[in-house]
Design a protein around this motif. Structure first.
Motif, mmCIF file in Angstrom:
data_model
loop_
_atom_site.group_PDB
_atom_site.id
_atom_site.type_symbol
_atom_site.label_atom_id
_atom_site.label_comp_id
_atom_site.label_asym_id
_atom_site.label_seq_id
_atom_site.Cartn_x
_atom_site.Cartn_y
_atom_site.Cartn_z
ATOM 1 N N UNK A 1 12.761 10.395 3.730
ATOM 2 C CA UNK A 1 13.136 8.975 3.749
ATOM 3 C C UNK A 1 12.607 8.271 2.505
ATOM 4 N N UNK A 2 11.356 8.498 2.182
ATOM 5 C CA UNK A 2 10.798 7.890 0.973
ATOM 6 C C UNK A 2 11.497 8.432 -0.277
ATOM 7 N N UNK A 3 11.863 9.714 -0.244
ATOM 8 C CA UNK A 3 12.579 10.296 -1.380
ATOM 9 C C UNK A 3 13.959 9.672 -1.527
ATOM 10 N N UNK A 4 14.655 9.488 -0.421
ATOM 11 C CA UNK A 4 15.977 8.854 -0.465
ATOM 12 C C UNK A 4 15.864 7.416 -0.979
ATOM 13 N N UNK A 5 14.835 6.708 -0.538
ATOM 14 C CA UNK A 5 14.626 5.337 -1.025
ATOM 15 C C UNK A 5 14.305 5.324 -2.514
ATOM 16 N N UNK A 6 13.720 6.419 -3.011
ATOM 17 C CA UNK A 6 13.409 6.542 -4.430
ATOM 18 C C UNK A 6 14.537 7.148 -5.242
ATOM 19 N N UNK A 7 15.747 7.220 -4.642
ATOM 20 C CA UNK A 7 16.966 7.673 -5.324
ATOM 21 C C UNK A 7 16.975 9.171 -5.635
ATOM 22 N N UNK B 1 0.993 20.364 -2.418
ATOM 23 C CA UNK B 1 -0.036 19.975 -1.448
ATOM 24 C C UNK B 1 0.542 19.181 -0.283
ATOM 25 N N UNK B 2 1.645 18.465 -0.524
ATOM 26 C CA UNK B 2 2.193 17.584 0.506
ATOM 27 C C UNK B 2 3.692 17.423 0.323
ATOM 28 N N UNK B 3 4.330 16.832 1.350
ATOM 29 C CA UNK B 3 5.769 16.589 1.283
ATOM 30 C C UNK B 3 6.181 15.648 0.166
ATOM 31 N N UNK B 4 5.479 14.526 -0.036
ATOM 32 C CA UNK B 4 5.859 13.641 -1.145
ATOM 33 C C UNK B 4 5.826 14.337 -2.504
ATOM 34 N N UNK B 5 4.830 15.201 -2.715
ATOM 35 C CA UNK B 5 4.767 15.933 -3.980
ATOM 36 C C UNK B 5 5.954 16.887 -4.106
ATOM 37 N N UNK B 6 6.329 17.513 -2.990
ATOM 38 C CA UNK B 6 7.460 18.444 -3.025
ATOM 39 C C UNK B 6 8.765 17.719 -3.336
ATOM 40 N N UNK B 7 8.985 16.556 -2.739
ATOM 41 C CA UNK B 7 10.224 15.831 -3.027
ATOM 42 C C UNK B 7 10.257 15.333 -4.467
ATOM 43 N N UNK B 8 9.088 15.078 -5.055
ATOM 44 C CA UNK B 8 9.060 14.753 -6.475
ATOM 45 C C UNK B 8 9.511 15.952 -7.308
ATOM 46 N N UNK B 9 9.115 17.150 -6.869
ATOM 47 C CA UNK B 9 9.586 18.361 -7.543
ATOM 48 C C UNK B 9 11.083 18.510 -7.446
ATOM 49 N N UNK C 1 0.822 -1.219 0.000
ATOM 50 C CA UNK C 1 0.000 0.000 0.000
ATOM 51 C C UNK C 1 0.841 1.247 0.000
ATOM 52 N N UNK C 2 2.063 1.133 0.555
ATOM 53 C CA UNK C 2 2.926 2.294 0.654
ATOM 54 C C UNK C 2 4.026 2.215 -0.390
ATOM 55 N N UNK C 3 3.666 1.902 -1.596
ATOM 56 C CA UNK C 3 4.627 1.862 -2.695
ATOM 57 C C UNK C 3 5.257 3.228 -2.858
ATOM 58 N N UNK C 4 6.434 3.225 -3.420
ATOM 59 C CA UNK C 4 7.173 4.484 -3.492
ATOM 60 C C UNK C 4 6.651 5.444 -4.548
ATOM 61 N N UNK C 5 5.709 4.999 -5.375
ATOM 62 C CA UNK C 5 5.128 5.940 -6.324
ATOM 63 C C UNK C 5 4.357 6.993 -5.565
ATOM 64 N N UNK C 6 4.672 8.243 -5.744
ATOM 65 C CA UNK C 6 4.006 9.318 -5.034
ATOM 66 C C UNK C 6 3.298 10.209 -6.023
ATOM 67 N N UNK C 7 2.551 11.159 -5.497
ATOM 68 C CA UNK C 7 1.785 12.033 -6.364
ATOM 69 C C UNK C 7 2.679 12.776 -7.343
ATOM 70 N N UNK C 8 2.157 13.025 -8.529
ATOM 71 C CA UNK C 8 2.935 13.725 -9.543
ATOM 72 C C UNK C 8 3.167 15.161 -9.115
ATOM 73 N N UNK C 9 4.178 15.745 -9.688
ATOM 74 C CA UNK C 9 4.491 17.143 -9.423
ATOM 75 C C UNK C 9 3.261 17.995 -9.687
#
Length: 318
Positions: free
Chosen positions: A92-98, A67-75, A12-20
């Motif tokens: 942490x999720x961003x680091x795991x996603x390289x 909107x959120x931290x995961x979206x920001x790290x995708x940016x 459920x917590x796959x590393x795919x996060x919301x798009x930029x």
């Protein structure tokens, strides 16, 4: 106890996060790292919002709202921004996603700035009462760590609740319409949801520090170090000014955040904390969270968060 979690949470917590997020403006174009402008990613309510509201930033600074931290790290990963502020889990999720970045500043702990909200009519009196119930939260955000700690503290596993991963804009109507029984959320969404009939079941006190972290891309550290330094100095000074002047801070932030003044003041009273330099202790703290996520298989494997700590700006953050 952490090993009791099942693979269901990992899936459920796959590393795919919301798009930029759309609408980042001209400062949000990937490949703009050669520009001398400092491209800042921010979320509503975090300390960067006050810098923007006061127009305290140096000329040549551009802003992109997420909107959120995961979206920001995708940016950050896409090269759309140089610097941004997020909570505990997104780095942490961003680091795991390289995603490549350094952590250059943090905040004092903000444990009262995130909480589990329930309806009065539900009759829930403790987190254990949520067994078998629908619990909403934004995956990959700071509240993920709070969920982990709540389950651990109550002798529960993820199988004991029905987790619904919803972004804040999705979770609020779901909570209002009783499609979820509880919502784990952070300010200002937390404060906005504190309406008659809604109460705090538990906040992060004694469970999670809920710090903010300032992330910078390696390219910006190499090519724009003085702009980053000046921005961090401005961030520290502006945050300190806001803490010393809460009423004026609220009047500035309310229109910037597009939320009522009383809500802004209430949220800021519990969530506004000083900006601080990063230290080895901060590295140990975020490494512990990362190791917990790795043990639970929420990320593919262990990530070295200590090596992401960069204290070169300590002199302007004291």
């Amino acid at each position: 106890m952490m090993r009791r979690y099942t693979a269901a949470l990992a899936c459920a917590l796959a590393l795919t996060v919301t798009a930029l997020t759309a609408g980042c403006g001209d400062g949000g174009k990937a490949g703009a790292s050669e520009s001398k402008e400092l491209r800042v990613g921010y979320q509503r309510f975090a300390s960067l919002s006050l810098v923007k509201a006061r127009h305290a930033e140096a000329p040549g600074t551009t802003w992109s709202l997420f909107e959120s931290g995961p979206a920001l790290t995708e940016g950050l990963k896409a090269g759309a921004i140089d610097i941004g502020e997020v909570g505990e889990a997104p780095p942490i999720f961003a680091a795991a996603g390289k995603t490549d970045f350094k952590i250059v500043a943090t905040s004092a702990p903000v444990p009262k700035g995130e909480a589990v909200l329930v309806k009065d009519k539900s009759g829930f009196r403790s987190f254990k009462d949520l067994k078998g119930k629908k619990v909403g939260l934004n995956k990959g955000s700071n509240v993920n760590w709070l969920l982990v700690k709540l389950l651990e503290a109550n002798g529960m596993t993820i199988d004991d609740i029905d987790v619904k991963y919803l972004k804040p804009a999705e979770a609020r109507p779901a909570f209002d319409n009783d499609q979820i029984d509880a919502w784990i959320i952070w300010d200002p969404y937390f404060a906005l949801a504190e309406t008659p009939g809604v109460r705090v079941l538990v906040d992060a006190s004694g469970l999670a520090n809920n710090r903010e972290y300032v992330l910078v891309s390696p390219e910006a550290l190499e090519k724009k170090p003085e702009q980053v330094r000046k921005f961090l100095e401005t961030l520290r000074q502006t945050t300190a000014w806001g803490i010393a002047n809460p009423d004026e801070r609220g009047r500035l932030l309310s229109p910037e955040l597009k939320i009522p003044l009383d809500t802004t003041l209430r949220a800021q009273a519990r969530s506004a904390q000083p900006i601080e330099p990063v230290t080895a202790e901060i590295g140990n703290e975020i490494q512990e969270i990362a190791d917990g996520f790795a043990e639970l298989k929420l990320i593919p494997g262990r990530v070295d968060m200590k090596s992401r700590i960069d204290d070169r700006f300590t002199d302007v953050l004291k």
